[in-house]
Design an enzyme around this catalytic site. Sequence first.
Site, mmCIF file in Angstrom:
data_model
loop_
_atom_site.group_PDB
_atom_site.id
_atom_site.type_symbol
_atom_site.label_atom_id
_atom_site.label_comp_id
_atom_site.label_asym_id
_atom_site.label_seq_id
_atom_site.Cartn_x
_atom_site.Cartn_y
_atom_site.Cartn_z
ATOM 1 C CG HIS A 128 4.981 3.415 4.153
ATOM 2 N ND1 HIS A 128 5.571 2.404 4.874
ATOM 3 C CD2 HIS A 128 3.941 2.836 3.510
ATOM 4 C CE1 HIS A 128 4.918 1.275 4.668
ATOM 5 N NE2 HIS A 128 3.918 1.505 3.854
ATOM 6 C CE1 TYR A 185 7.150 1.166 1.823
ATOM 7 C CE2 TYR A 185 9.174 -0.027 2.261
ATOM 8 C CZ TYR A 185 7.824 0.150 2.469
ATOM 9 O OH TYR A 185 7.162 -0.687 3.324
ATOM 10 C CG HIS A 230 -1.232 -3.734 5.352
ATOM 11 N ND1 HIS A 230 -1.367 -3.716 3.996
ATOM 12 C CD2 HIS A 230 -0.026 -3.166 5.590
ATOM 13 C CE1 HIS A 230 -0.292 -3.169 3.445
ATOM 14 N NE2 HIS A 230 0.535 -2.812 4.391
ATOM 15 C CG HIS A 247 6.061 -5.197 0.786
ATOM 16 N ND1 HIS A 247 7.216 -4.667 1.307
ATOM 17 C CD2 HIS A 247 5.279 -4.131 0.470
ATOM 18 C CE1 HIS A 247 7.124 -3.338 1.295
ATOM 19 N NE2 HIS A 247 5.976 -2.993 0.782
ATOM 20 C CD GLU A 277 4.138 0.341 0.105
ATOM 21 O OE1 GLU A 277 3.265 0.529 0.966
ATOM 22 O OE2 GLU A 277 4.780 -0.731 0.005
ATOM 23 C CG HIS A 284 -1.091 0.280 3.503
ATOM 24 N ND1 HIS A 284 -1.061 -0.210 2.216
ATOM 25 C CD2 HIS A 284 0.212 0.374 3.884
ATOM 26 C CE1 HIS A 284 0.188 -0.403 1.851
ATOM 27 N NE2 HIS A 284 1.003 -0.055 2.841
HETATM 28 FE FE LIG Z 1 3.081 -0.210 2.909
#
Ligand SMILES: [Fe+2]
Length: 310
Positions: free
Chosen positions: A217, A258, A202, A249, A268, A155
Amino acid sequence: MALRGLLRLGELRIRVLDMAQARKHYVDRMGLHEVMEDADGLVYLKAWDEHDHHSIVLRETDRAGLDYFAFKVYDDATLTALAPKIEAFGLAVKEVPAGVYPKSGRRLEFVLPSGHIMQLYAEKEVIGNTMGYHNPGVTPDEGVVRGFRINRLDHVLLGGLNIDECARLFTEVFDFDMSEKIVDAETKSSMAVFLTGSTKPHDVAFVMQPEGGRFHHVSFFLESANDVIKAADLIGKYRIPVDVSVNRHGVTRGMTIYFFDPSGNRNEVFAEGYVHYPDVPTIVWDTDDIGHAGFSQDNVMRPSFYEVLT
Ligand SMILES: [Fe+2]
């Protein structure tokens, strides 16, 4: 869900300041495969378990950041049907002929309300993941999975203005769902929106920024949380600058690290996370719980999350 329409984030072109250093980072350290360098010196990369020719393009220039991001759509008819819908939404659509982007069919290009250049394409040369399509087995030959053991591009998170308008484009025109959202606890205004067109938590996300077109990112999918730990070992070994080390997360529930490429672009590695289905309501976090939303194992939101973009 029958996945049609926009299939996945298929390509990002990242600006780097020094190609030799970028190669060392993305190919030698992270383990992406270099598949081509074109006449202009652009370098094309893929992760091992991607079937299309490439997913990352590196371009050397004097300013880091993102040139464009592109989604692959199901077929050419999908592309044809989407063009008038994007224009009806209010964005000018430029048609890019096949071949302008190497190994790729024609593309639609438009500028999002956040200032980012987005493209759609239906065709890209398929080169496979080395295992073939008949009795492929379960693991490729030695040396194909290497470095950070990256399976695929996952993503992208983009920074800019008008993120609600971007969310409206993705949900109304591209049939995405808003899986999660971060809002200001006082004003309820959107600070970040997370959008999926698949069962991933996502595929693309937008974070509010005072300036458009910013790159937060690019994220690469690893098979397991254990692989995230092993990537952390290599990140430390090679002295790669870290933004946030291993954590989970709250948003997406993905395991994360990260870190930065030598040009300052944030990368990431990501694993796990939940399975999204389109009948699940949007999860809303507010700034009162922003630490947990960002990094659930220590509940500290880093200022760099909002301040460091390319
Ligand atoms: Fe991410």
